[in-house]
Motif scaffolding. Structure first.
Motif, PDB file in Angstrom:
ATOM      1  N   VAL A 124       0.856  -1.187   0.000  1.00 54.43           N
ATOM      2  CA  VAL A 124       0.000   0.000   0.000  1.00 54.43           C
ATOM      3  C   VAL A 124       0.895   1.241   0.000  1.00 54.43           C
ATOM      4  CG1 VAL A 124      -1.932  -1.114   1.169  1.00 54.43           C
ATOM      5  CG2 VAL A 124      -0.189   0.042   2.535  1.00 54.43           C
ATOM      6  N   PRO A 125       0.457   2.314  -0.678  1.00 52.23           N
ATOM      7  CA  PRO A 125      -0.627   2.306  -1.655  1.00 52.23           C
ATOM      8  C   PRO A 125      -0.222   1.498  -2.887  1.00 52.23           C
ATOM      9  CG  PRO A 125       0.579   4.354  -1.776  1.00 52.23           C
ATOM     10  CD  PRO A 125       1.155   3.616  -0.611  1.00 52.23           C
ATOM     11  N   ASP A 126      -1.212   1.066  -3.659  1.00 47.37           N
ATOM     12  CA  ASP A 126      -0.889   0.387  -4.905  1.00 47.37           C
ATOM     13  C   ASP A 126      -0.023   1.324  -5.747  1.00 47.37           C
ATOM     14  OD1 ASP A 126      -1.507  -0.237  -7.912  1.00 47.37           O
ATOM     15  OD2 ASP A 126      -2.118  -2.032  -6.813  1.00 47.37           O
ATOM     16  N   PRO A 127       1.061   0.817  -6.372  1.00 49.19           N
ATOM     17  CA  PRO A 127       1.949   1.699  -7.146  1.00 49.19           C
ATOM     18  C   PRO A 127       1.239   2.518  -8.221  1.00 49.19           C
ATOM     19  CG  PRO A 127       2.992  -0.427  -6.804  1.00 49.19           C
ATOM     20  CD  PRO A 127       1.583  -0.558  -6.292  1.00 49.19           C
ATOM     21  N   SER A 128       0.113   2.027  -8.730  1.00 52.50           N
ATOM     22  CA  SER A 128      -0.600   2.764  -9.768  1.00 52.50           C
ATOM     23  C   SER A 128      -1.274   4.016  -9.247  1.00 52.50           C
ATOM     24  CB  SER A 128      -1.632   1.860 -10.448  1.00 52.50           C
ATOM     25  OG  SER A 128      -2.605   1.421  -9.518  1.00 52.50           O
ATOM     26  N   VAL A 129      -1.465   4.115  -7.922  1.00 52.02           N
ATOM     27  CA  VAL A 129      -2.091   5.318  -7.353  1.00 52.02           C
ATOM     28  C   VAL A 129      -1.158   6.048  -6.392  1.00 52.02           C
ATOM     29  CG1 VAL A 129      -4.417   4.430  -7.608  1.00 52.02           C
ATOM     30  CG2 VAL A 129      -3.194   4.032  -5.466  1.00 52.02           C
ATOM     31  N   ALA A 130       0.044   5.536  -6.220  1.00 50.73           N
ATOM     32  CA  ALA A 130       0.962   6.129  -5.244  1.00 50.73           C
ATOM     33  C   ALA A 130       1.331   7.565  -5.587  1.00 50.73           C
ATOM     34  CB  ALA A 130       2.222   5.276  -5.120  1.00 50.73           C
ATOM     35  N   ALA A 131       1.344   7.908  -6.873  1.00 56.12           N
ATOM     36  CA  ALA A 131       1.718   9.276  -7.267  1.00 56.12           C
ATOM     37  C   ALA A 131       0.761  10.313  -6.703  1.00 56.12           C
ATOM     38  CB  ALA A 131       1.777   9.389  -8.785  1.00 56.12           C
ATOM     39  N   ASP A 167      13.791   8.290 -10.830  1.00 58.64           N
ATOM     40  CA  ASP A 167      12.620   9.012 -11.318  1.00 58.64           C
ATOM     41  C   ASP A 167      11.488   8.080 -11.741  1.00 58.64           C
ATOM     42  OD1 ASP A 167      13.951  11.367 -10.871  1.00 58.64           O
ATOM     43  OD2 ASP A 167      14.653  11.586 -12.931  1.00 58.64           O
ATOM     44  N   ASN A 168      11.831   6.891 -12.176  1.00 63.51           N
ATOM     45  CA  ASN A 168      10.809   5.975 -12.696  1.00 63.51           C
ATOM     46  C   ASN A 168      10.443   4.887 -11.688  1.00 63.51           C
ATOM     47  OD1 ASN A 168      13.198   4.572 -12.757  1.00 63.51           O
ATOM     48  ND2 ASN A 168      12.800   3.571 -14.716  1.00 63.51           N
ATOM     49  N   VAL A 169      10.579   5.164 -10.388  1.00 68.23           N
ATOM     50  CA  VAL A 169      10.392   4.117  -9.379  1.00 68.23           C
ATOM     51  C   VAL A 169       8.990   3.535  -9.411  1.00 68.23           C
ATOM     52  CG1 VAL A 169       9.847   5.799  -7.563  1.00 68.23           C
ATOM     53  CG2 VAL A 169      10.707   3.531  -6.938  1.00 68.23           C
ATOM     54  N   LEU A 170       7.970   4.360  -9.618  1.00 69.47           N
ATOM     55  CA  LEU A 170       6.602   3.824  -9.627  1.00 69.47           C
ATOM     56  C   LEU A 170       6.342   2.992 -10.878  1.00 69.47           C
ATOM     57  CD1 LEU A 170       4.503   6.772  -8.159  1.00 69.47           C
ATOM     58  CD2 LEU A 170       5.345   4.715  -7.020  1.00 69.47           C
ATOM     59  N   ASN A 171       6.864   3.419 -12.010  1.00 67.69           N
ATOM     60  CA  ASN A 171       6.750   2.592 -13.213  1.00 67.69           C
ATOM     61  C   ASN A 171       7.440   1.249 -13.003  1.00 67.69           C
ATOM     62  OD1 ASN A 171       5.330   4.541 -14.537  1.00 67.69           O
ATOM     63  ND2 ASN A 171       6.956   5.120 -15.951  1.00 67.69           N
ATOM     64  N   CYS A 172       8.587   1.283 -12.348  1.00 69.01           N
ATOM     65  CA  CYS A 172       9.330   0.054 -12.065  1.00 69.01           C
ATOM     66  C   CYS A 172       8.495  -0.883 -11.197  1.00 69.01           C
ATOM     67  CB  CYS A 172      10.645   0.400 -11.376  1.00 69.01           C
ATOM     68  SG  CYS A 172      11.650  -1.041 -10.931  1.00 69.01           S
TER      69      CYS A 172
END
Length: 705
Positions: A443-450, A617-622
């Protein structure tokens, strides 16, 4: 004397229609312009001012379209609006629709779902020719400064042209009506009207560029004068004979002006504004230089008309459309911020192939429809029907996955909760580390963490205005209203990210906490400036920070809070994310010292929170792409040691200032993980609010509250 030319705009536009003699030198000029843009987008360091290729296109477009419309006005005393717009639909929409639909498909297949709403929103804006206003709206938005590039952001220039061509035919019709009433020549009245519009737009561009550079780059009123210059050039050369010596000089001087702009301009400059006169007037000179029926030796127009350049000019519209999404999706797949040499080659070749296919399979067949019975009217109706269908199909194709993604993301945001399986930072407690159960969804899911941010941002406290709300107001104040102790929090967004934990601390301790924060405004007397290589979409440094800081300091000196807490993003992150920099490290350090010493001299305790480690910079995409989150971890040496913290370093030398270092609650001895205790740590260069909540206990202990 002069050649009759097609009434087609340049990139973004489509190739010339039949029935007009095409000037080969203009095709070569289009090739030059699209080449400048292509090099600038693929390797900006090679051509820092390559963005002026768009300005070249604007002038060519105005030259051809206004030249064609005023020619019709001269011959017939009228302008055929329905025919004009039908031609534009056939020339522009087919290729643009193919690119937009391909972008929708690539987004759904290649891009993490968290980015679908942002990209697909811009696809819809592009289909509706409003993309430039969307970019202008977000160009000065600090919160979007670190967002990834949109694959359709280049459609802004297409939007500018189409908005302009909603206005110019109406202006010509008004001119014709005035001419009929006054007995004047319609073209003379039109020339005066276009001159007034061009001058007014140029003046507005020069003024507004100084006020808001980011927005001025994209909006239509600051760009209309460039198309106007092209139109005025077309009208003037019908009336004059340009001799060889003048053509020779204008051609080479015009080319020099465009190239000097491309090699010496930069995004730090107040552009478009006055300085855009250099490439635009240079382009106008090139257009005038190519008016000879039989050019002589030494003139530039035969060189611009060479077959290879002519062909690139022919495909320039599609090349412009395809090159940017190709580059963006290559970056997306690589998870990189910059194209490698191999990727640059792949992007260039792929763009050329797609542009050629688009030209021959999409543009040409639909631009030259088969003759229909009944003459022009059925052809117009067919063009309008085709255009409406294309816009509707693109809008629906983008909106459906956009709304599906939005619904899914909203559900994930509503499902963020901390429990025993999600200890977050407490899993790193050196005294009582909590056991972390494996196989538990993070949590949070990486797709909504931003979007997992502190509630104070939603409350408008990220841009606190001490003029409107003094320190003793209830604005951005939390905790007990009758508290006997007050904590004041000042700083930039790296301070704001701790707000939820500080509110929790204040509630537990019975304190009142007052947030006087301003994103992008570290608590320093030294102000940053935008670097020369900054993209226009990057926000400008906030000019109001120094004056507001003075008011905040005066308020604290008068009210004497029990604690001031501050933090600041590292200068390296400011440079990387915003392209802002200080005059020197010493100037920034002196700015911090100046403010801190004023506060401590008044007997007010100060706590400085050391800046948090920096993820990739791309940690959530990763995290969205990799089921094993450890593959997204970053070595501590790169996340911590590579960044300075002049605020914390300065604070350590000032008596009465406590330095709080939470690094060991975020990183292990060797790594700064992307996930700690089943909680996602980062949302970009900030920590997620969920992880910040797990830092409340160690932060309270460090503050001594």
């Amino acid at each position: 004397m002069t050649s009759t030319v097609t009434g087609r705009p340049s990139v973004p536009t489509a190739p010339a229609s039949t029935g007009h003699k095409q000037r080969d030198d203009i095709q070569g000029l289009r090739a030059l312009a699209v080449g400048l843009v292509l090099v600038y987008h693929l390797r900006p360091g090679w051509l820092p001012g390559g963005f002026v290729g768009v300005d070249v296109f604007f002038v060519i477009s105005g030259y051809l379209i206004i030249g064609t419309l005023t020619g019709e006005l001269r011959r017939t005393g009228r302008v055929g609006l329905l025919t004009f717009y039908a031609r534009r639909i056939r020339r522009l929409l087919p290729a643009a629709t193919v690119v937009l639909l391909a972008t929708v498909a690539a987004t759904v297949l290649l891009v993490p779902v968290s980015r679908w709403p942002e990209i697909l929103r811009e696809v819809v804006a592009s289909a509706l020719n409003a993309q430039n206003w969307v970019l202008a709206l977000f160009s000065s938005d600090y919160a979007t400064a670190t967002a990834s590039a949109s694959p359709v952001q280049h459609f802004w220039s297409l939007s500018v042209e189409e908005q302009f061509y909603l206005v110019i035919p109406l202006l010509l019709l008004l001119s014709a009506a005035i001419a009929r009433r006054s007995g004047s020549r319609p073209v003379a009245v039109a020339f005066g009207a276009i001159t007034v519009m061009t001058v007014a737009s140029l003046v507005f561009s020069a003024v507004y560029t100084q006020i808001n550079h980011g927005q001025a780059y994209f909006i239509t009123p600051t760009r209309m004068w460039e198309l106007g210059i092209g139109g005025l050039t077309a009208m003037v050369i019908r009336q004059v004979r340009v001799r060889f010596a003048a053509r020779l000089a204008l051609g080479w001087l015009g080319l020099g002006a465009v190239l000097v702009s491309a090699f010496t301009f930069g995004t730090h400059m107040a552009f478009p504004g006055w300085i855009a006169l250099l490439p635009t007037l240079g382009t106008a000179a090139l257009l005038v230089a190519g008016t000879a029926e039989r050019p002589r030796v030494g003139e530039l127009s035969p060189l611009l008309g060479l077959p290879p350049l002519r062909y690139v000019g022919d495909i320039s519209y599609s090349l412009y459309l395809w090159h940017w999404p190709v580059a963006v999706f290559l970056l997306e797949e690589a998870g990189a911020a910059k194209l490698s040499k191999r990727q640059v080659l792949v992007a260039a070749v792929s763009s050329l192939v797609l542009a050629a296919l688009s030209k021959h399979l999409v543009e040409d067949p639909l631009r030259r429809p088969r003759p229909r019975r009944g003459g022009a009217r059925p052809r117009r109706r067919a063009a309008y029907a085709m255009g409406a269908c294309m816009v509707v199909v693109t809008t629906v194709a983008a909106t459906v996955p956009w709304q599906i993604a939005q619904h899914r993301l909203d559900a994930l945001r509503a499902d963020i909760a901390l429990d025993a399986d999600h200890p977050g930072a407490l899993a790193l407690d050196p005294a009582h580390a909590l056991t972390v159960r494996e196989g538990v969804p993070v949590v949070p899911d990486p797709s909504v963490a931003a979007k997992d941010i502190a509630s104070v941002w939603h409350d408008g406290c990220g841009q606190y205005d001490p003029v409107a709300f003094p320190m003793n107001s209830d604005r951005c104040a939390y905790g007990r209203a009758d508290a006997t102790k007050t904590m004041v929090v000042i700083g930039d967004s790296h301070m704001t990210q701790f707000a939820t934990a500080l509110i929790d601390i204040a509630n537990r301790a019975g304190w009142r906490v007052k947030f006087m924060l301003h994103d992008g405004c570290p608590f320093s007397a030294a102000a940053p400036t935008k670097t020369r290589d900054a993209d226009p979409s990057r926000p400008e440094p906030f000019a109001e920070c120094p004056a507001q800081d003075k008011l905040k300091i005066d308020s604290m000196l008068a009210d004497k809070p029990d604690l001031l807490v501050t933090a600041a993003m590292s200068p390296e992150s400011y440079l990387n994310d915003l392209r802002w920099a200080w005059k020197s490290p010493e100037a920034l350090t002196a700015g911090y010292r100046s403010y801190l010493e004023k506060i401590t001299a008044a007997g007010i305790p100060v706590a400085v929170i050391r800046d948090t480690p920096r993820a990739d910079d791309n940690v959530l995409n990763c995290l969205q792409r990799n089921p094993a989150p450890h593959s997204c971890d970053k070595p501590r040496a790169k996340a911590v040691d590579a960044f300075t913290d002049p605020l914390a370093t300065t604070a350590a030398t000032i008596p009465g200032v406590r330095v709080v270092d939470l690094t060991n609650w975020i990183c292990t001895a060797d790594l700064c993980p992307a996930v700690v205790g089943n909680v996602v740590v980062y949302r970009d260069n900030h920590l997620t609010d969920t992880y910040i909540r797990t830092l409340a206990t160690p932060l309270r202990q460090a503050l001594g509250i």
